[in-house]
Design a protein around this motif. Sequence first.
Motif, PDB file in Angstrom:
ATOM      1  N   VAL A 177      16.947 -29.276  39.038  1.00 36.87           N
ATOM      2  CA  VAL A 177      17.360 -29.523  40.417  1.00 36.87           C
ATOM      3  C   VAL A 177      16.503 -30.673  40.933  1.00 36.87           C
ATOM      4  O   VAL A 177      15.298 -30.524  41.142  1.00 36.87           O
ATOM      5  CB  VAL A 177      17.182 -28.276  41.293  1.00 36.87           C
ATOM      6  N   SER A 178      17.122 -31.820  41.086  1.00 42.37           N
ATOM      7  CA  SER A 178      16.398 -33.024  41.469  1.00 42.37           C
ATOM      8  C   SER A 178      16.311 -33.115  42.982  1.00 42.37           C
ATOM      9  O   SER A 178      17.329 -33.079  43.672  1.00 42.37           O
ATOM     10  CB  SER A 178      17.106 -34.260  40.915  1.00 42.37           C
ATOM     11  N   CYS A 179      15.093 -33.235  43.484  1.00 40.58           N
ATOM     12  CA  CYS A 179      14.872 -33.273  44.925  1.00 40.58           C
ATOM     13  C   CYS A 179      14.611 -34.702  45.365  1.00 40.58           C
ATOM     14  O   CYS A 179      13.548 -35.257  45.098  1.00 40.58           O
ATOM     15  CB  CYS A 179      13.690 -32.380  45.304  1.00 40.58           C
ATOM     16  N   PHE A 203      21.726 -32.791  41.843  1.00 37.74           N
ATOM     17  CA  PHE A 203      20.909 -33.556  42.787  1.00 37.74           C
ATOM     18  C   PHE A 203      21.019 -33.025  44.215  1.00 37.74           C
ATOM     19  O   PHE A 203      22.116 -32.711  44.693  1.00 37.74           O
ATOM     20  CB  PHE A 203      21.333 -35.028  42.783  1.00 37.74           C
ATOM     21  N   THR A 204      19.868 -32.943  44.862  1.00 37.24           N
ATOM     22  CA  THR A 204      19.829 -32.766  46.308  1.00 37.24           C
ATOM     23  C   THR A 204      19.458 -34.107  46.925  1.00 37.24           C
ATOM     24  O   THR A 204      18.976 -35.011  46.251  1.00 37.24           O
ATOM     25  CB  THR A 204      18.796 -31.715  46.736  1.00 37.24           C
ATOM     26  N   TYR A 234      22.749 -24.695  45.438  1.00 35.64           N
ATOM     27  CA  TYR A 234      22.615 -23.251  45.196  1.00 35.64           C
ATOM     28  C   TYR A 234      23.923 -22.671  44.654  1.00 35.64           C
ATOM     29  O   TYR A 234      23.912 -21.806  43.769  1.00 35.64           O
ATOM     30  CB  TYR A 234      22.227 -22.533  46.492  1.00 35.64           C
ATOM     31  N   ASP A 235      25.057 -23.137  45.183  1.00 33.88           N
ATOM     32  CA  ASP A 235      26.358 -22.665  44.679  1.00 33.88           C
ATOM     33  C   ASP A 235      26.541 -23.048  43.211  1.00 33.88           C
ATOM     34  O   ASP A 235      27.062 -22.257  42.413  1.00 33.88           O
ATOM     35  CB  ASP A 235      27.489 -23.280  45.514  1.00 33.88           C
ATOM     36  N   TYR A 236      26.122 -24.244  42.860  1.00 31.30           N
ATOM     37  CA  TYR A 236      26.241 -24.718  41.480  1.00 31.30           C
ATOM     38  C   TYR A 236      25.426 -23.828  40.533  1.00 31.30           C
ATOM     39  O   TYR A 236      25.902 -23.437  39.455  1.00 31.30           O
ATOM     40  CB  TYR A 236      25.759 -26.162  41.406  1.00 31.30           C
ATOM     41  N   LEU A 237      24.200 -23.488  40.928  1.00 33.75           N
ATOM     42  CA  LEU A 237      23.350 -22.643  40.080  1.00 33.75           C
ATOM     43  C   LEU A 237      23.944 -21.244  39.928  1.00 33.75           C
ATOM     44  O   LEU A 237      23.854 -20.638  38.856  1.00 33.75           O
ATOM     45  CB  LEU A 237      21.939 -22.558  40.679  1.00 33.75           C
ATOM     46  N   THR A 244      21.584 -16.454  41.485  1.00 33.18           N
ATOM     47  CA  THR A 244      22.031 -16.288  42.867  1.00 33.18           C
ATOM     48  C   THR A 244      20.825 -16.154  43.789  1.00 33.18           C
ATOM     49  O   THR A 244      20.044 -15.207  43.671  1.00 33.18           O
ATOM     50  CB  THR A 244      22.924 -15.048  43.000  1.00 33.18           C
ATOM     51  N   MET A 245      20.694 -17.102  44.685  1.00 34.07           N
ATOM     52  CA  MET A 245      19.641 -17.038  45.686  1.00 34.07           C
ATOM     53  C   MET A 245      20.259 -16.533  46.991  1.00 34.07           C
ATOM     54  O   MET A 245      21.099 -17.199  47.591  1.00 34.07           O
ATOM     55  CB  MET A 245      18.997 -18.409  45.897  1.00 34.07           C
ATOM     56  N   SER A 246      19.846 -15.362  47.418  1.00 36.49           N
ATOM     57  CA  SER A 246      20.416 -14.766  48.622  1.00 36.49           C
ATOM     58  C   SER A 246      19.790 -15.367  49.873  1.00 36.49           C
ATOM     59  O   SER A 246      18.742 -16.031  49.809  1.00 36.49           O
ATOM     60  CB  SER A 246      20.191 -13.259  48.612  1.00 36.49           C
ATOM     61  N   GLU A 247      20.418 -15.109  51.018  1.00 37.36           N
ATOM     62  CA  GLU A 247      19.831 -15.549  52.283  1.00 37.36           C
ATOM     63  C   GLU A 247      18.481 -14.879  52.505  1.00 37.36           C
ATOM     64  O   GLU A 247      17.561 -15.476  53.059  1.00 37.36           O
ATOM     65  CB  GLU A 247      20.781 -15.250  53.444  1.00 37.36           C
ATOM     66  N   ALA A 248      18.347 -13.651  52.048  1.00 38.86           N
ATOM     67  CA  ALA A 248      17.058 -12.947  52.173  1.00 38.86           C
ATOM     68  C   ALA A 248      15.988 -13.629  51.322  1.00 38.86           C
ATOM     69  O   ALA A 248      14.831 -13.730  51.732  1.00 38.86           O
ATOM     70  CB  ALA A 248      17.213 -11.487  51.760  1.00 38.86           C
ATOM     71  N   ASP A 249      16.377 -14.104  50.120  1.00 38.31           N
ATOM     72  CA  ASP A 249      15.430 -14.833  49.268  1.00 38.31           C
ATOM     73  C   ASP A 249      14.936 -16.088  49.975  1.00 38.31           C
ATOM     74  O   ASP A 249      13.739 -16.387  49.981  1.00 38.31           O
ATOM     75  CB  ASP A 249      16.086 -15.233  47.949  1.00 38.31           C
TER      76      ASP A 249
END
Length: 480
Positions: A177-179, A203-204, A234-237, A244-249
Motif C-alpha cells: 500500500v503506497s502512501c 496507491f493512496t 481498504y476495499d481493494y485489500l 477487512t479493516m472495520s470502522e472499529a479497527d
Amino acid sequence: MNYNELFNMCGLNDEWQAQNKERIEKFLHKIYIRSDKDIEDSVAWAKSQFDFTLQGTRQIMAVIMKESIDYSLSDEECEVVINYTRPTMASLSQGFHVAERRINAEREAAGQKKIYARGTSIVYLMIVLGTIFNKANWCIDLAEDMGQTAGKGHCSEYQIWEGGLSKGMFPPPTVEVSCGLFCDQAPEVEAMMAEEFNYDVVFTDLPEDHPWDSWPSMDLEAIKYLSANTERVYDYLREKYGFTMSEADKSQGVMEANKFSNRHFGIAELIATTDGLPVSRADLFLSFITSAIGTYYTEELLEAMKQLEKDVRKRKREGIFVVPPGSPRAYGTFVAVSDMRFYHQCEEAGLHLTHVWFEPVPPEVFNTPPASDIPREQGYEMIFRFQGLGDLCGSSLKQAKYAVQHYNLDGLMIFETMFCRPLCLPAAMIKDYVQKECNNIPVMRLELDAYDSRNYTPEQYRTRLESFAEVLRMRRVMNE
C-alpha cells in the motif's frame, strides 16, 4: 554466534532470547550478521549511537527490534504480507495493526496461517540496520548499483529498501500500500520495485494543494478526496486479499496513535522547557519515530515511552545533563534515522536542540474547528494540519515562528534534507520568514540526509556547529 549481550542491550532478555532462538538466528543470517566479529562490531557501533544505560531506550529498542524481526521473517511465517509504507502517520498505519491483531486471533482459533499487515516495520528495520548493525549505507550502495543513483532525486529511504530487497534482507510483500503523503517520489519508486520484485501495489494519494498561507484551515475537497481514496484501498485489500479493516479497527487505531503522540509530546515539552538537555536527542529520537508511525506492540511501547520520560525527569532531578544548563537553545528541522552521530556532534558543540521536525505544536493544530463533521475525515484533516509534511500552505513557516517565540529560542537550524525533495522545499523560505518575524534570529542551513551518512563526516560539520553555538552564546550575552 554469541548475540546475548547485543539483544540484552536492546531490551530483549535471556528468557525472550531462549523462546525466540530460531527466529533470532534466521533474522541475523538474513541481514548478513554471520560471525562473532559481526556481533562485536554491532555492539560497539550501537553503543556509539544510543545510551543503553537508559531503561527507556532499551524498552523502546525492544519494540523496534521485535518489529524488525517480525517483518524480516514475515514472508516465511505469514500467508499474506501487506506493507503500508512510509511516509505515513500513525493515525493511518495503526489501524492496520489493530486489524492484524483481531484477524490473526480469529485465524489462529481456526488453525489458519497468519496475515502480516503493518505500516511500520520497513522503517524499523532500516533503523536497526543503520544504528545497530551499521548496514544502511551498504544497502544504499546496492540500490545505486541497481539504478537509484544520486542526482536523480531518489530517496535514500527507498534506496535502503531496494538494496535490502535485492539481498533478501527485506521480504517482498504480497501487496504494497503506497502512501503518497506529500511525496511524489514514493509511488514512483514503489511502482518500479513492484515490477522488479514481482509484487502487487495499490496507491493512496494525499494531495497537499491547499491554498498558500491558508494554514491552519485545510481544503475540504482535499480532505474528502483523501478519505475516499484511502477507503478505496481498504476495499481493494478486502476484495482481493480478505483483509477487512472495520470502522472499529480504524477508530481504535486513531485512539492508540493519539496515545503515542500524547506520550511523546509530553516528553518533547519537558525537553523544551528544561534548561539543559538531560538525554541525548539520539535517545529521544526513538520516542519520536515510534510515536510517528506506531506499532503492533501497543502496550509495550506506551510503557517504554513512559519509562523514557521517567529517565528524563530523573536526570533532570539529579542534575545530569548531556548539554549543560545555560547552553544556547535551537530548533532543528531534521530527524536522523540511520545514524545518530550528528545529534552527538550538536551536543558536543553545546547546542541544546529543544525540538526536531514537527515537535513544536502550535495551539492551532488542535484548536481549529474541523472542516468536516465526519469523524474519519476529521482524522485525515489532522494529518494535513500537522506541520513539517512539506510546505504548500505556509505551515512550517508558522511552526518555526511559534517555536522561536514561544520557547524563547536562541537560533534555528534548517536542514536541507538531501534524501527528500519536499523537505528541501521550505528551507530557504523559513530562513527569510523567521529572521524577518523574529528579530533577525541567527539561522544556520545544513545539508544532511536522514539515512545516508556517506556524503558527510563528523569533521565536516563540527567546525560549523561549534561556530554557530558561539554566535548564539555571544548574541545571548549582548541581549542580556
